[in-house]
Design a protein around this motif. Structure first.
Motif, PDB file in Angstrom:
ATOM      1  N   MET A   1       0.831  -1.199   0.000  1.00 31.17           N
ATOM      2  CA  MET A   1       0.000   0.000   0.000  1.00 31.17           C
ATOM      3  C   MET A   1       0.872   1.257   0.000  1.00 31.17           C
ATOM      4  O   MET A   1       0.554   2.242  -0.664  1.00 31.17           O
ATOM      5  CB  MET A   1      -0.921  -0.010   1.219  1.00 31.17           C
ATOM      6  N   ALA A   2       1.974   1.213   0.753  1.00 30.65           N
ATOM      7  CA  ALA A   2       2.869   2.365   0.796  1.00 30.65           C
ATOM      8  C   ALA A   2       3.471   2.631  -0.583  1.00 30.65           C
ATOM      9  O   ALA A   2       3.486   3.779  -1.055  1.00 30.65           O
ATOM     10  CB  ALA A   2       3.975   2.127   1.817  1.00 30.65           C
ATOM     11  N   GLY A   3       3.956   1.587  -1.229  1.00 30.46           N
ATOM     12  CA  GLY A   3       4.592   1.763  -2.526  1.00 30.46           C
ATOM     13  C   GLY A   3       3.626   2.220  -3.601  1.00 30.46           C
ATOM     14  O   GLY A   3       3.919   3.133  -4.383  1.00 30.46           O
ATOM     15  N   LEU A   4       2.451   1.607  -3.646  1.00 29.47           N
ATOM     16  CA  LEU A   4       1.477   1.959  -4.681  1.00 29.47           C
ATOM     17  C   LEU A   4       0.938   3.364  -4.500  1.00 29.47           C
ATOM     18  O   LEU A   4       0.785   4.117  -5.471  1.00 29.47           O
ATOM     19  CB  LEU A   4       0.328   0.947  -4.682  1.00 29.47           C
ATOM     20  N   SER A   5       0.645   3.748  -3.257  1.00 29.37           N
ATOM     21  CA  SER A   5       0.108   5.087  -3.033  1.00 29.37           C
ATOM     22  C   SER A   5       1.169   6.142  -3.306  1.00 29.37           C
ATOM     23  O   SER A   5       0.875   7.202  -3.893  1.00 29.37           O
ATOM     24  CB  SER A   5      -0.443   5.220  -1.615  1.00 29.37           C
ATOM     25  N   ALA A   6       2.417   5.883  -2.905  1.00 31.60           N
ATOM     26  CA  ALA A   6       3.493   6.828  -3.200  1.00 31.60           C
ATOM     27  C   ALA A   6       3.724   6.933  -4.700  1.00 31.60           C
ATOM     28  O   ALA A   6       3.968   8.026  -5.230  1.00 31.60           O
ATOM     29  CB  ALA A   6       4.776   6.396  -2.487  1.00 31.60           C
ATOM     30  N   ALA A   7       3.638   5.800  -5.409  1.00 30.78           N
ATOM     31  CA  ALA A   7       3.798   5.818  -6.858  1.00 30.78           C
ATOM     32  C   ALA A   7       2.735   6.681  -7.519  1.00 30.78           C
ATOM     33  O   ALA A   7       3.034   7.472  -8.427  1.00 30.78           O
ATOM     34  CB  ALA A   7       3.734   4.390  -7.405  1.00 30.78           C
ATOM     35  N   MET A 290       3.682  -1.953  12.791  1.00 30.28           N
ATOM     36  CA  MET A 290       3.030  -1.718  14.071  1.00 30.28           C
ATOM     37  C   MET A 290       1.960  -2.754  14.317  1.00 30.28           C
ATOM     38  O   MET A 290       1.426  -3.362  13.379  1.00 30.28           O
ATOM     39  CB  MET A 290       2.434  -0.307  14.119  1.00 30.28           C
ATOM     40  N   LEU A 291       1.651  -2.970  15.582  1.00 27.30           N
ATOM     41  CA  LEU A 291       0.547  -3.849  15.928  1.00 27.30           C
ATOM     42  C   LEU A 291      -0.748  -3.274  15.371  1.00 27.30           C
ATOM     43  O   LEU A 291      -0.896  -2.047  15.252  1.00 27.30           O
ATOM     44  CB  LEU A 291       0.457  -4.005  17.446  1.00 27.30           C
ATOM     45  N   PRO A 292      -1.718  -4.128  15.049  1.00 27.26           N
ATOM     46  CA  PRO A 292      -2.936  -3.644  14.387  1.00 27.26           C
ATOM     47  C   PRO A 292      -3.973  -3.045  15.330  1.00 27.26           C
ATOM     48  O   PRO A 292      -5.112  -2.838  14.921  1.00 27.26           O
ATOM     49  CB  PRO A 292      -3.475  -4.923  13.726  1.00 27.26           C
ATOM     50  N   PHE A 293      -3.612  -2.727  16.568  1.00 22.39           N
ATOM     51  CA  PHE A 293      -4.607  -2.373  17.578  1.00 22.39           C
ATOM     52  C   PHE A 293      -4.996  -0.899  17.580  1.00 22.39           C
ATOM     53  O   PHE A 293      -5.741  -0.456  18.443  1.00 22.39           O
ATOM     54  CB  PHE A 293      -4.112  -2.796  18.966  1.00 22.39           C
ATOM     55  N   MET A 294      -4.500  -0.150  16.600  1.00 18.76           N
ATOM     56  CA  MET A 294      -5.001   1.189  16.327  1.00 18.76           C
ATOM     57  C   MET A 294      -5.579   1.269  14.919  1.00 18.76           C
ATOM     58  O   MET A 294      -6.048   2.322  14.496  1.00 18.76           O
ATOM     59  CB  MET A 294      -3.895   2.235  16.478  1.00 18.76           C
ATOM     60  N   ALA A 295      -5.523   0.153  14.171  1.00 16.63           N
ATOM     61  CA  ALA A 295      -6.005   0.099  12.784  1.00 16.63           C
ATOM     62  C   ALA A 295      -5.382   1.210  11.956  1.00 16.63           C
ATOM     63  O   ALA A 295      -6.052   1.867  11.161  1.00 16.63           O
ATOM     64  CB  ALA A 295      -7.532   0.180  12.743  1.00 16.63           C
ATOM     65  N   GLN A 296      -4.060   1.416  12.116  1.00 15.80           N
ATOM     66  CA  GLN A 296      -3.394   2.531  11.453  1.00 15.80           C
ATOM     67  C   GLN A 296      -2.209   2.130  10.586  1.00 15.80           C
ATOM     68  O   GLN A 296      -1.542   3.004  10.019  1.00 15.80           O
ATOM     69  CB  GLN A 296      -2.930   3.546  12.498  1.00 15.80           C
ATOM     70  N   GLY A 297      -1.938   0.845  10.434  1.00 15.69           N
ATOM     71  CA  GLY A 297      -0.787   0.447   9.629  1.00 15.69           C
ATOM     72  C   GLY A 297      -0.882   0.946   8.201  1.00 15.69           C
ATOM     73  O   GLY A 297       0.040   1.591   7.682  1.00 15.69           O
ATOM     74  N   ALA A 298      -2.003   0.678   7.533  1.00 17.92           N
ATOM     75  CA  ALA A 298      -2.172   1.132   6.150  1.00 17.92           C
ATOM     76  C   ALA A 298      -2.301   2.649   6.087  1.00 17.92           C
ATOM     77  O   ALA A 298      -1.805   3.284   5.151  1.00 17.92           O
ATOM     78  CB  ALA A 298      -3.399   0.468   5.528  1.00 17.92           C
ATOM     79  N   ALA A 299      -2.958   3.236   7.086  1.00 20.53           N
ATOM     80  CA  ALA A 299      -3.113   4.691   7.100  1.00 20.53           C
ATOM     81  C   ALA A 299      -1.760   5.384   7.193  1.00 20.53           C
ATOM     82  O   ALA A 299      -1.503   6.376   6.492  1.00 20.53           O
ATOM     83  CB  ALA A 299      -4.008   5.114   8.261  1.00 20.53           C
ATOM     84  N   MET A 300      -0.867   4.886   8.048  1.00 15.37           N
ATOM     85  CA  MET A 300       0.455   5.491   8.150  1.00 15.37           C
ATOM     86  C   MET A 300       1.250   5.308   6.861  1.00 15.37           C
ATOM     87  O   MET A 300       2.031   6.183   6.459  1.00 15.37           O
ATOM     88  CB  MET A 300       1.227   4.890   9.333  1.00 15.37           C
ATOM     89  N   ALA A 301       1.039   4.178   6.185  1.00 13.98           N
ATOM     90  CA  ALA A 301       1.701   3.966   4.897  1.00 13.98           C
ATOM     91  C   ALA A 301       1.242   4.998   3.872  1.00 13.98           C
ATOM     92  O   ALA A 301       2.056   5.570   3.128  1.00 13.98           O
ATOM     93  CB  ALA A 301       1.417   2.551   4.392  1.00 13.98           C
ATOM     94  N   LEU A 302      -0.054   5.251   3.822  1.00 14.84           N
ATOM     95  CA  LEU A 302      -0.579   6.250   2.892  1.00 14.84           C
ATOM     96  C   LEU A 302      -0.075   7.642   3.254  1.00 14.84           C
ATOM     97  O   LEU A 302       0.276   8.437   2.376  1.00 14.84           O
ATOM     98  CB  LEU A 302      -2.104   6.223   2.903  1.00 14.84           C
ATOM     99  N   GLU A 303      -0.043   7.949   4.548  1.00 18.11           N
ATOM    100  CA  GLU A 303       0.478   9.248   4.974  1.00 18.11           C
ATOM    101  C   GLU A 303       1.946   9.416   4.582  1.00 18.11           C
ATOM    102  O   GLU A 303       2.365  10.514   4.189  1.00 18.11           O
ATOM    103  CB  GLU A 303       0.352   9.399   6.491  1.00 18.11           C
ATOM    104  N   ASP A 304       2.724   8.345   4.700  1.00 22.18           N
ATOM    105  CA  ASP A 304       4.133   8.418   4.312  1.00 22.18           C
ATOM    106  C   ASP A 304       4.279   8.935   2.884  1.00 22.18           C
ATOM    107  O   ASP A 304       5.080   9.825   2.596  1.00 22.18           O
ATOM    108  CB  ASP A 304       4.791   7.038   4.405  1.00 22.18           C
TER     109      ASP A 304
END
Length: 405
Positions: A1-7, A290-304
């Motif tokens: 998700m990080a790579g595709l969104s950054a691309a 990160m652990l999934p307990f904030m449901a933010q792994g993909a969100a942080m990837a997109l923010e990156d």
């Protein structure tokens, strides 16, 4: 998700972008538990690359974020989402299937001009004359010489060590089952919310994906040992049912309908002190799993990715010819990007770890008091309860500011 969104973001700003993917063309992500939560901070990033409408159409906007006692099923906390999320944080909250999100991001990147190379892997790189030469499947690829190489190979990143960061992911003492169940199975009483069912040493997360047709199930249990690698190891549905047999009836009914389940050990890493070196940068889970307990792994990837585009200062760097000054300008941009991102990511990582303790409390008295306090605040002062997430959901990584409330 990080790579595709950054691309998608970089191509949309005029960069020539190649995306190198191990997965062959046309091969979708596996379905055995594949839900992702796109909170408003992630939705802003999707909107910036023209992908939000497609994600919303493919997914579900949950009615509320809910915490329930896993054993009794009793409601502890409920915070409205759907239109309330848009009103407070300026963007929707969406649940989406992982494969759907990947396909949408890939389309967005290709529409913006990125070129996808499927069924191939970056195995290393060399540096020469201010350019980076990737190695593809072990062989130098001079046709892919580039100014910037983003390493987005996930939590188990093998390329991370190539940057001199040799810190194997550590087992956190927790394992997880993931499964998808058709929402129309007779007798299921799982609401269309983002629900956490908390119990001593365990918790379960349920929500819907694929326009509401599937219920995504994630069931986490504390364990002391784990040796297998991967997050798509085939699990045993009967073992899942036994491990959570004492939970509330809606969960037992849901697990009774599980036919296929994946099983994996949750691993963790601290973000590295330096995220980049000479134009090569770690991004998303490859940098800060990160652990999934904030449901933010993909969100942080997109923010990156969104923040990276802003820090690269496209008008300044794209116009510079390739060479030493361009490479130095890119590294300066990467350094400012890391300075912005690192504190925010560290805070999310810490809160995800803290939620593991909150969800899994063993002490009955402390558990009851904690639930009572959370429930009271959510009922009597919902705005205060929602405000605890303003720093997270109200952030606009595209523009580098807090957009709401």
């Amino acid at each position: 998700m990080a790579g595709l969104s950054a691309a998608a973001a970089l191509a949309g700003c005029g960069w020539r972008v190649h995306v190198v993917e191990r997965r062959p063309a046309g091969e979708a992500a596996q379905d055995a538990g594949a839900g992702l939560q796109m909170s408003p901070n992630a939705s802003r990033c999707l909107e910036a690359i023209g992908a939000l409408n497609a994600v919303a159409e493919a997914g579900v906007r949950p009615r509320a974020a809910v915490l329930c006692d896993g054993r009794s099923g009793r409601l502890v906390y409920r915070a409205a989402l759907d239109e309330a999320a848009v009103a407070r944080w300026g963007a929707p909250y969406v649940h989406v299937h992982r494969a759907d999100l990947a396909a949408i991001l890939r389309d967005a990147a290709e529409v913006a001009g990125a070129v996808s190379l499927h069924g191939r892997s970056v195995t290393g790189w060399t540096q020469r004359d201010g350019a980076i030469r990737p190695e593809i499947d072990g062989a130098a690829a001079p046709d892919l010489d580039c100014d910037l190489l983003l390493v987005a190979d996930g939590t188990g990143s093998r390329l991370r060590a190539t940057l001199g960061i040799d810190d194997p992911a550590r087992f956190t003492g927790q394992t997880a089952w993931r499964a998808l169940v058709p929402a129309d199975v007779p007798g299921l009483a799982i609401p269309p919310d983002a629900t956490v069912w908390a119990a001593p040493g365990r918790h379960v997360v349920t929500y819907r994906v694929r326009r509401g047709s599937l219920i995504n199930l994630v069931a986490v249990e504390e364990q002391t040992r784990w040796t297998e690698e991967g997050w798509q190891i085939e699990g045993d549905p009967s073992a899942l049912r036994r491990a959570f047999a004492d939970l509330a009836a809606p969960l037992r009914d849901l697990m009774a309908a599980v036919e296929t389940v994946s099983f994996w050990g949750l691993r963790d890493r601290d973000p590295p002190q330096c995220w980049f070196e000479r134009g090569v940068a770690l991004i998303g889970d490859a940098c800060h799993p990160m652990l999934p307990f904030m449901a933010q792994g993909a969100a942080m990837a997109l923010e990156d990715g969104a923040a990276l585009v802003r820090h690269l200062g496209v008008s300044r760097i794209v116009q510079n010819p390739r060479g030493g000054e361009r490479a130095r300008a890119i590294d300066r941009a990467l350094a400012s990007w890391q300075r912005e991102r690192a504190p925010r990511v560290a805070r999310v990582v810490a809160m995800a770890r803290a939620n593991a303790v909150l969800f899994h409390r063993h002490d009955g008295l402390r558990r009851s008091l904690s639930h009572a306090l959370i429930g009271t605040v959510s009922r009597l002062a919902p705005s205060i309860a929602a405000g605890r997430l303003d720093w997270l959901y109200g952030y606009d990584a595209v523009n580098g500011r807090h957009a709401a409330p």
